[in-house]
Design an enzyme around this catalytic site. Structure first.
Site, PDB file in Angstrom:
ATOM      1  N   LEU A  68       0.832  -1.205   0.000  1.00 33.85           N
ATOM      2  CA  LEU A  68       0.000   0.000   0.000  1.00 33.85           C
ATOM      3  C   LEU A  68       0.867   1.256   0.000  1.00 33.85           C
ATOM      4  CD1 LEU A  68      -2.568  -1.424   2.564  1.00 33.85           C
ATOM      5  CD2 LEU A  68      -2.954  -1.075   0.119  1.00 33.85           C
ATOM      6  N   PRO A  69       0.286   2.411  -0.376  1.00 26.72           N
ATOM      7  CA  PRO A  69       1.097   3.616  -0.586  1.00 26.72           C
ATOM      8  C   PRO A  69       1.771   4.185   0.655  1.00 26.72           C
ATOM      9  CG  PRO A  69      -1.081   3.825  -1.611  1.00 26.72           C
ATOM     10  CD  PRO A  69      -1.117   2.606  -0.767  1.00 26.72           C
ATOM     11  N   THR A  99       6.136   0.665   3.084  1.00 29.70           N
ATOM     12  CA  THR A  99       7.022   1.390   3.985  1.00 29.70           C
ATOM     13  C   THR A  99       6.141   2.193   4.927  1.00 29.70           C
ATOM     14  OG1 THR A  99       8.718   1.523   2.282  1.00 29.70           O
ATOM     15  CG2 THR A  99       8.927   3.029   4.147  1.00 29.70           C
ATOM     16  N   LYS A 174      14.673  -0.101   6.380  1.00 26.31           N
ATOM     17  CA  LYS A 174      14.216   0.409   5.078  1.00 26.31           C
ATOM     18  C   LYS A 174      14.177   1.934   5.065  1.00 26.31           C
ATOM     19  CE  LYS A 174      12.305   1.115   1.127  1.00 26.31           C
ATOM     20  NZ  LYS A 174      10.905   0.902   0.796  1.00 26.31           N
TER      21      LYS A 174
END
Length: 293
Positions: A68-69, A99, A174
């Site tokens: 997902l965004p 992220t 990340k």
């Protein structure tokens, strides 16, 4: 993979679609897919991905991947009235490839645990081309046993899979990976601008860097392939997405008491690019904001 009978995949965007395709083709399990856009579902159907609703995926899948965004979208979808948490089952595994902020990740893990389900963070790194090729790098946070169980599925779309530690650790790695990348791209952009204005061909500068101590992945990819030719396409990793990740890094810096001045400098250039209407372009476009020719 006896422990999993069916996989679900929610979010079939720029990265999600090729990841889901690799999963469906290689994992040996039936895969259910869900997205607000019907087009990727139509493209994935010949590869064995069946369209389903979020409720159907949660009811029928014992492992569910999210791509997902943002962490905000992950949290919203999780906590919606008929969302992921409302339909989570004991023994179910939810794998967040997005992220997301570290604190949100840890809160969601606790909320899923209350339903008997397990939520782990597994953000992906590298490009869409790597997603297509199944050569992503995935950084996983969670308990070691869950990592070992999900690793064969993740290996269908990644060739580098790193266990980073307890829940949230994958997001920490990340987010900081991206922070360092963004700072390096700013350094390359500043060097290019100074060289050009000093009468040195930027191509000579950056190609010479590859033979010295300034060599890096960012130089060879973002420098030589984007900054040098001025190639900043849409639907790559755009400024507005990059800025989201940078803001996660800045929040983490604040929470840990680190004065991340280099990262704050990147934020200045991302803001300037957004003001100039470049938010949907590949993020190394900041090199043209830094050196407006």
């Amino acid at each position: 993979m006896a422990e999993f009978q069916r996989a679900g995949f929610i979010g079939l965007g720029v990265m999600g679609e090729p990841i889901c395709r690799n999963l469906a083709v290689k994992c040996g399990l039936p895969v259910l897919g869900c997205d607000t856009d019907p087009a990727p579902l139509q493209r994935l159907a010949p590869h064995g991905v069946a369209a389903a609703t979020i409720v159907q995926i949660m009811q029928q899948s014992d492992v569910v991947f999210l791509s997902l965004p943002s962490g905000e979208v992950v949290a919203q979808l999780s906590r919606a009235a008929d969302g992921l948490l409302a339909n989570a089952r004991a023994g179910q595994l939810i794998v967040d490839l997005s992220t997301s902020p570290v604190d949100v990740t840890r809160e969601l893990a606790r909320e899923f645990a209350a339903k008997g389900a397990t939520f782990i963070d597994a953000p992906v790194a590298r490009t869409r081309a790597a997603a297509e090729a199944g050569t992503l790098s995935v950084m996983i946070g969670g308990d070691k046993q869950t990592f070992e169980a999900v690793k064969p599925l993740v290996s269908t779309f990644a060739n580098e899979i790193t266990y980073c530690g307890p829940i949230g650790s994958g997001q920490v790695v990340k987010i900081l990976n991206n922070m360092v990348l963004f700072e390096t791209v700013v350094a390359l952009s500043e060097a290019r601008a100074i060289a050009r204005r000093s009468g040195v061909d930027p191509q000579v500068l950056l190609e010479t860097f590859t033979r010295g101590s300034a060599d890096s992945f960012a130089l060879r990819n973002h420098g030589l392939k984007a900054i040098l030719p001025g190639d900043f396409p849409e639907k790559a990793f755009p400024v507005d997405y990059a800025r989201k990740d940078l803001r996660y890094a800045l929040a983490l810096a604040e929470q840990t008491g680190v004065q991340a001045l280099g990262a704050r400098n990147v934020d200045v250039w991302f803001d300037a690019a957004l003001v100039q209407g470049q938010g949907n372009r590949y993020f190394p476009v900041i090199s043209r904001v830094i050196d407006a020719e």
